[in-house]
Design an enzyme around this catalytic site. Sequence first.
Site, PDB file in Angstrom:
ATOM      1  N   GLU A   1      -5.203   1.493  -0.913  1.00 50.98           N
ATOM      2  CA  GLU A   1      -4.369   0.331  -0.597  1.00 50.98           C
ATOM      3  C   GLU A   1      -5.217  -1.076  -0.736  1.00 50.98           C
ATOM      4  O   GLU A   1      -4.441  -2.103  -1.063  1.00 50.98           O
ATOM      5  CB  GLU A   1      -4.411   0.216   1.043  1.00 50.98           C
ATOM      6  CG  GLU A   1      -3.714   1.722   1.651  1.00 50.98           C
ATOM      7  CD  GLU A   1      -2.542   1.930   0.928  1.00 50.98           C
ATOM      8  OE1 GLU A   1      -1.825   1.080   0.299  1.00 50.98           O
ATOM      9  OE2 GLU A   1      -2.545   3.437   1.037  1.00 50.98           O
TER      10      GLU A   1
ATOM     11  N   GLU B   1       2.413   2.349  -8.339  1.00 51.69           N
ATOM     12  CA  GLU B   1       1.817   3.415  -7.629  1.00 51.69           C
ATOM     13  C   GLU B   1       1.017   4.224  -8.587  1.00 51.69           C
ATOM     14  O   GLU B   1      -0.125   4.750  -8.351  1.00 51.69           O
ATOM     15  CB  GLU B   1       2.893   4.314  -7.010  1.00 51.69           C
ATOM     16  CG  GLU B   1       3.351   3.726  -5.751  1.00 51.69           C
ATOM     17  CD  GLU B   1       2.587   3.105  -4.678  1.00 51.69           C
ATOM     18  OE1 GLU B   1       1.096   3.609  -4.713  1.00 51.69           O
ATOM     19  OE2 GLU B   1       2.755   2.341  -3.684  1.00 51.69           O
TER      20      GLU B   1
ATOM     21  N   GLU C   1       8.336  -1.210   3.180  1.00 52.92           N
ATOM     22  CA  GLU C   1       8.421  -0.380   2.306  1.00 52.92           C
ATOM     23  C   GLU C   1       9.308   0.718   2.365  1.00 52.92           C
ATOM     24  O   GLU C   1       9.175   1.681   3.316  1.00 52.92           O
ATOM     25  CB  GLU C   1       7.218  -0.102   1.375  1.00 52.92           C
ATOM     26  CG  GLU C   1       7.554   0.501  -0.035  1.00 52.92           C
ATOM     27  CD  GLU C   1       6.213   0.589  -1.088  1.00 52.92           C
ATOM     28  OE1 GLU C   1       5.123   0.589  -0.592  1.00 52.92           O
ATOM     29  OE2 GLU C   1       6.299   0.799  -2.301  1.00 52.92           O
TER      30      GLU C   1
HETATM   31  N1  TRP Z   1       3.236   1.748  -0.650  1.00 52.67           N
HETATM   32  C1  TRP Z   1       2.306   2.869   0.017  1.00 52.67           C
HETATM   33  C2  TRP Z   1       1.305   3.416  -0.756  1.00 52.67           C
HETATM   34  O1  TRP Z   1       1.443   4.175  -1.693  1.00 52.67           O
HETATM   35  C3  TRP Z   1       3.373   4.215   0.534  1.00 52.67           C
HETATM   36  C4  TRP Z   1       4.001   3.970   1.722  1.00 52.67           C
HETATM   37  C5  TRP Z   1       3.433   3.794   2.891  1.00 52.67           C
HETATM   38  C6  TRP Z   1       5.440   4.018   2.013  1.00 52.67           C
HETATM   39  N2  TRP Z   1       4.590   3.827   3.791  1.00 52.67           N
HETATM   40  C7  TRP Z   1       5.666   3.926   3.128  1.00 52.67           C
HETATM   41  C8  TRP Z   1       6.531   4.705   1.354  1.00 52.67           C
HETATM   42  C9  TRP Z   1       6.929   4.010   3.788  1.00 52.67           C
HETATM   43  C10 TRP Z   1       7.840   4.648   1.549  1.00 52.67           C
HETATM   44  C11 TRP Z   1       8.077   4.476   2.968  1.00 52.67           C
HETATM   45  O2  TRP Z   1       0.155   3.180  -0.251  1.00 52.67           O
HETATM   46 ZN    ZN Z   2       0.362   3.105  -3.252  1.00 53.05          ZN
END
Ligand code: TRP
Ligand code: ZN
Length: 853
Positions: free
Chosen positions: A296, A318, A119
């Site tokens: 998570e 989110e 991500e």
């Molecule tokens: N989706 C993850 C969360 O909110 C966020 C996240 C983890 C993320 N690693 C990342 C976003 C690296 C951007 C880049 O729990």
């Molecule tokens: Zn998240």
Amino acid sequence: MSQPQAKFLKDYQKPLFQISHIDLDFSLAQAQTQLIATSKVIRHGTHSDALVLAGDDIELLSVTIDNQSVDYMQRDGELIIETSLNAFELQIITKLDPEANTSLEGLYMSDGAYCTQCEAEGFRRITYFLDRPDVLAIYTVRIEADKQAFPFLLSNGNLVDSGDSNDGLHFAKWHDPFPKPAYLFALVAGDFDLLEDSFTTCSQRDIKLQVFVDKGNLNKAHHAMASLKKSMAWDESRFNLEYDLDIYMIVAVDFFNMGAMENKGLNVFNTKFVLADKDSATDDDYHGIESVVGHEYFHNWTGNRVTCRDWFQLSLKEGLTVFRDQEFSSDLGSRAVNRIHAIKVMKNQQFAEDSGPMAHPIRPESVIEMNNFYTVTVYNKGAEVIRMMHTLLGESGFQKGMALYFERHDGEAVTCDDFVAAMQDASGIDLAQFKRWYSQAGTPQIDVQEEYNSETQCYTLTLLQSTPDTPDGSAKLPLHIPFDIELIDVAGQSIVNKVLDFTQEKQQFNFEGLEQKPIPSLLQNFSAPVKLNFEYSVEQLVHIMRFAQSEVAKWEASVALFSQSIWQNIERLQAQQAMFIDPRIVDAFKGVLLAQDLDKALMAEILTLASAGSLIEQNDIVDLDNLKIAREFVVLEIAANCEDELLVIVRELAGIDDAATRALKNVCLALLLKVDSNYASLAEQQYNNAENMTDSLAALSALNGESSAIREQLMAKFEQKWLKTPLVMDKWLGLHATFTNDNCIDKLKSLFDHEAFSFNNPNRVRSLIGIFAAANTFEFHRHDGLGYQFLTDAIIKLNTLNPQVAARIITPLIQFKKFDLARQQLMINELNRILTVDNLSKDLYEKVTKALV
Ligand code: TRP
Ligand code: ZN
């Protein structure tokens, strides 16, 4: 070189092709790592366009379609394949160098283990793909690696095969039955200690739970495991959501850009949010672990089963998941204290973002670098928007909306509009106006006027809403605002406790039959993410602190009392008058120290007097030098006048093993050291007797206000003891970063060479540099500009090493509009220096150019 270009929400188009299945075959061999990716591609609709795949920083070895070689083109981050076929098998072979990958995006190495972070757009650093969240595929992953060095080979879903192959290699094959976007793909290969447990779901399915940690850390994984089991139970009981795979894995890695990642069935976590024992982790750390593990886990439904159509919809998953993790923490612990923490994030950080150059709606309209939009606005304001819907619909209406959302969209990639539609249709409540919260940036202000007519016995509140312009140019129309109030009578009885439906620009609310003018407690529980403008008198605030039914309202009133006194003293200083504190304010804080009936954690919150940083966020512009003087004065007046009461608490509560008790005792200790530096001996005593990290660290941070021999000694002792425990050394680095002393920056520079520091590790960088810029307000904003220079040098160094982290720690530098022109100029000079850097990342380019317009 061409400038990075923005992408726009309005340009969204459905994908021209879908990929229904993908087989990934990894041979992990350091710089010779190879990946064979075999996809089933299907043309979507009738068109004859080429297949365009995204790919970054990877070496392409071959491309075939249905086993035949094909012609292709490559241009900036794209692979273009012309074909007339409507359905075909595409095979792409790429070569990767995970060891050289310091960006920690895509496939990289963390302390000898392979791991991935996909991500938002990291999968394109692994293979060429339709790397967008509305392309959902079924993944089968084969991993081969050296057996001795990498005994564990992990990916999403279920293990379907494993065994030995030649030359000391072994392999594992994983299959994930749930179609997912590429950003949820994960792979981990390494040697770990493994903590195992299980959870029986509401339909009696046994789920295997595994937490993987670096060797030697098994005893620090238990709290994370316990938190996972609580999360699974809570999602069943509160949201009626059951886990879907047979196994749930968490891997803790030391090199990670964010907190954690919700990859399907295989979460990857920053060690900071897994590892804990009493000696090395604070009460806050324990709480953070519980909330991130929950976050998570909750993504499995809100994010994974129903995902985002495009990255502009990030808040769909989110904002909702933050709301869910906040509710989880509140159901398990103190609701009031959790709410106070969330409010602080909003007022101290999100309001700052919303009034700065990066202001954006929770659903942004345009983005240059997606990594820049994992923000307090998308996450935390996003959660506040969900919370407002919860307030408007009530728990049962909200849960009906959630049920309808899953009924309609399970397995799909959808939009924020789809979510709101489900909430509206399930509850029958019209959310048309409410939807403006998704498209309008900026913090709305609510001006409130009160009027009492003793003849008619009518009390009237007049509310006026407006939102200041923001650089993104989004329209500012009246919002649908749930405005929670309590009216308290002179005797302290509650007369009215309700949520007003505030929808017009200007609206009056009448309360009849009141024999006396009531005291209003407004915007209770921060029922909307807005700024309240209401001139409370000291008397009213003291009354709210004593009598409000809401604990959060008591805290808010205490913040207002303290802040008012500071603003008044800044004015006195500007007019060359002597400073002064209203004795009623001192008494109000003393009253808290003496209160028998208040929760200790709440007392601690009230006595944690508003930081300089949070005061800065209360006004558009700030006289920083006088703020420093005024704040020190007011803190000292309160502390000195409560010296006896503080001493009693510090002495009586010492050694009691309870988090709330520790919190209260430790803020009192810090206040005592403001009164008299001789109390350093109390801190020293606490340090030497401490049986947990909370108390050791609190002692050190109480000593962090000025240099002293005791501070030096204890810091050295701490360093010696924890030198080999990186997460604890982060705390030590953080203490240096927040040291309010003229030599702070020199010391920080010397720590670049310390064995506990490394520019390659984001946790270390955040502790030493990020915390300095974000929290050491007066050293960062030094008149000589050395604070800005220090940050900028680090950012330039990180530009190539880790652009995501570089762009994250720049935040305090781009929010320069609040300060005097001399400081603004110094900050602008540094931003201009960043613009001249060769190969400036998109991440920094976007933030710096937005700041400099
Ligand atoms: N989706 C993850 C969360 O909110 C966020 C996240 C983890 C993320 N690693 C990342 C976003 C690296 C951007 C880049 O729990
Ligand atoms: Zn998240």
